[in-house]
Design an enzyme around this catalytic site. Sequence first.
Site, PDB file in Angstrom:
ATOM      1  CG  ASP A 197       8.000  -0.503   0.821  1.00  0.00           C
ATOM      2  OD1 ASP A 197       8.714   0.480   1.259  1.00  0.00           O
ATOM      3  OD2 ASP A 197       6.858  -0.525   0.525  1.00  0.00           O
TER       4      ASP A 197
ATOM      5  CE  LYS B 183       1.009   0.667  12.033  1.00  0.00           C
ATOM      6  NZ  LYS B 183       0.392   1.813  11.772  1.00  0.00           N
TER       7      LYS B 183
ATOM      8  CE  LYS C   6      -3.426   1.430   5.871  1.00  0.00           C
ATOM      9  NZ  LYS C   6      -2.005   0.962   6.036  1.00  0.00           N
TER      10      LYS C   6
ATOM     11  CD  GLU D 281       0.922  -0.718   1.453  1.00  0.00           C
ATOM     12  OE1 GLU D 281       1.044   0.729   2.034  1.00  0.00           O
ATOM     13  OE2 GLU D 281       1.805  -1.039   0.632  1.00  0.00           O
TER      14      GLU D 281
ATOM     15  NE  ARG E 124      19.342  19.395  -1.328  1.00  0.00           N
ATOM     16  CZ  ARG E 124      19.053  18.872  -2.421  1.00  0.00           C
ATOM     17  NH1 ARG E 124      20.054  18.481  -3.068  1.00  0.00           N
ATOM     18  NH2 ARG E 124      17.891  18.342  -2.745  1.00  0.00           N
TER      19      ARG E 124
ATOM     20  CG  HIS F  96       6.594  -2.766   8.277  1.00  0.00           C
ATOM     21  ND1 HIS F  96       7.536  -1.705   9.062  1.00  0.00           N
ATOM     22  CD2 HIS F  96       6.267  -1.841   7.171  1.00  0.00           C
ATOM     23  CE1 HIS F  96       7.327  -0.753   8.540  1.00  0.00           C
ATOM     24  NE2 HIS F  96       6.827  -0.510   7.436  1.00  0.00           N
TER      25      HIS F  96
ATOM     26  CE  LYS G  66       3.576   0.290  -2.374  1.00  0.00           C
ATOM     27  NZ  LYS G  66       2.946   1.025  -0.868  1.00  0.00           N
TER      28      LYS G  66
ATOM     29  CE  LYS H  97       9.462   1.643   5.250  1.00  0.00           C
ATOM     30  NZ  LYS H  97       8.627   0.693   4.808  1.00  0.00           N
TER      31      LYS H  97
END
Length: 530
Positions: free
Chosen positions: A274, A221, A384, A255, A80, A279, A379, A187
């Site tokens: 999520d 990956k 990680k 993470e 936009r 995954h 999280k 996703k």
Amino acid sequence: MMDKNDEKPVLMQQTEARTSTPDLQVPTASCLIEGYPEPCEIIIVGASGDLTSRKLIPALYNLFLRHVLPKPFLIIGCSRTNMGDLEFRNKLKEALSNEDDLNLSQWDSFASLLHYCPIQYDEPTTYEDLNDRLHELDRQYHTGGNRIFYLAIPPDLYKPTAKMLGQAGLSAERRNGEGWSRIVVEKPFGRDLNTAIDLDRSLHEYYEEHQIFRIDHYLAKETVQNILMFRFANAIFEPLWNRRYIDHVNITAAESIGVEHRAGYYEQAGVIRDMFQNHMMQLLALTAMEPPSLFEANRVRDEKVKVYRALRPFPVDSLQDHLILGQYGAGTIDGKRVPAYRDEQGVSMDSLTPTFAMMKIYMDNWRWQGVPFFLTSGKRLGGKITEIAIQFKEVPHSMFRQTLGEHITANRLILGIYPEEKITLTFQTKNPGARVCLRSVTMDFQYSQSYTGPILEAYEKVLLDCMLGDHMLFWRQDGVELCWAFLTPILEKCETCGDRAEMLLPYDSGTWGPLEARTLKTTNAERRAV
Ligand SMILES: NC(=O)c1ccc[n+]([C@@H]2O[C@H](COP(=O)([O-])OP(=O)(O)OC[C@H]3O[C@@H](n4cnc5c(N)ncnc54)[C@H](OP(=O)(O)O)[C@@H]3O)[C@@H](O)[C@H]2O)c1
């Protein structure tokens, strides 16, 4: 006894001893790409957004530097925001200049591929303008009318945008001078089974299945792809890859970052939508699937779908025995204090959104009957780390029992995906000396150690595959629906049950999740050891 280490992902529990591989002198550039894609243009819808500047444009720029983009090739940004080509180019250059590992010396040549066309997502005339502009660019640059529409917009705009594109004739293929037309959907693909089916129906109003690319960049990956090579190009592992030798499997995607600037999305999604629906389920399928007869997109996806079909329905009436949910509190990460989830910007003070989940699941098939798979993601954890750990059974009989007792640490194979792409195998050896003492050693293979050539980053690989029309690394709709069919009852139960608040266990940022997750993990061998 379960030791203190058990709360960490298994990657953190290795012993010091290591062996290494020599440099294998792997051929380099010849492995990077299989054939060159046809001339085409990629139209990024939502080009003023985060995904475009952080992932898509850096990936396309890197492909440009590696000389693997088709010729001719164009990138047309749409959103936009009102701007011209020059402003779009400058905006992206500024965004990319913050990326440390990008060398922008060839930016000006790349920038000439970038164009911009403003659209209003719900305004048909702007899609007609876009159509005209694309035809004009086709004529000028000879891109053959081949187009990829990449939906980099919020998920609730996927349906109306796909419809507008279709109505403007932009989904049509090989008519009136048009080439192929593909649509890439990011996703999340739906937020439960019904919305996923509904979205799919809308896409299929204008697009056939071969035109739809449901992206999961995780799959691209190198180490994720390597799971199949490791399993099916080596004869020695497959005979052991079953319930007779494997005690349990841990699949972890931890993470250390928090919700960052995505609170609006995350509050609605939570960790299961999520991470698990996409995954984690993909990692599960690659670990558990049967060998396909050929390394070809549909045969590989057929085998994945069989894994999802074999999932034992989740026992939603005894959730606590199979699922741990958590939400991060304040804590310390890398020496810095970080806030609790509920104190993050955009998060409700009484949010019940889970930021951690551990799920114990089973598959009802010949290979995996009785073997628990622990899927863990969260999280603000202690690091990680993404890894698949195959925990083998203990030896059936210990001939060292007089000196060592019955318990000998069982073998463990780890397929490390992040931070290091590696494969490690832990086994027992004798410690030097007159006394019989065993020690665990870890045999280590790191991809970076034996390969010095170029590696395609995940978004580079998926974009290239999309240009080549290769569906291997993309979701097929039956897989999406089977995963949602498995997860939707869990989500419904978690989101509607009366003790929702009690189910959500707190954990400090910088730890490995709620302590209760350890008890869920007490499985066959561990139970014997306790
Ligand atoms: N960012 C990531 O790392 C990441 C990773 C995986 C998947 N994804 C998925 O990729 C898609 C795009 O992500 P993103 O982070 O780039 O999103 P974003 O920055 O929030 O939005 C992309 C663009 O969409 C337009 N937009 C945003 N909100 C809108 C609204 N309410 N109504 C109409 N237009 C709106 C904006 O452009 P204009 O205002 O100029 O039109 C914005 O620049 C999402 O579906 C996300 O789930 C993102």
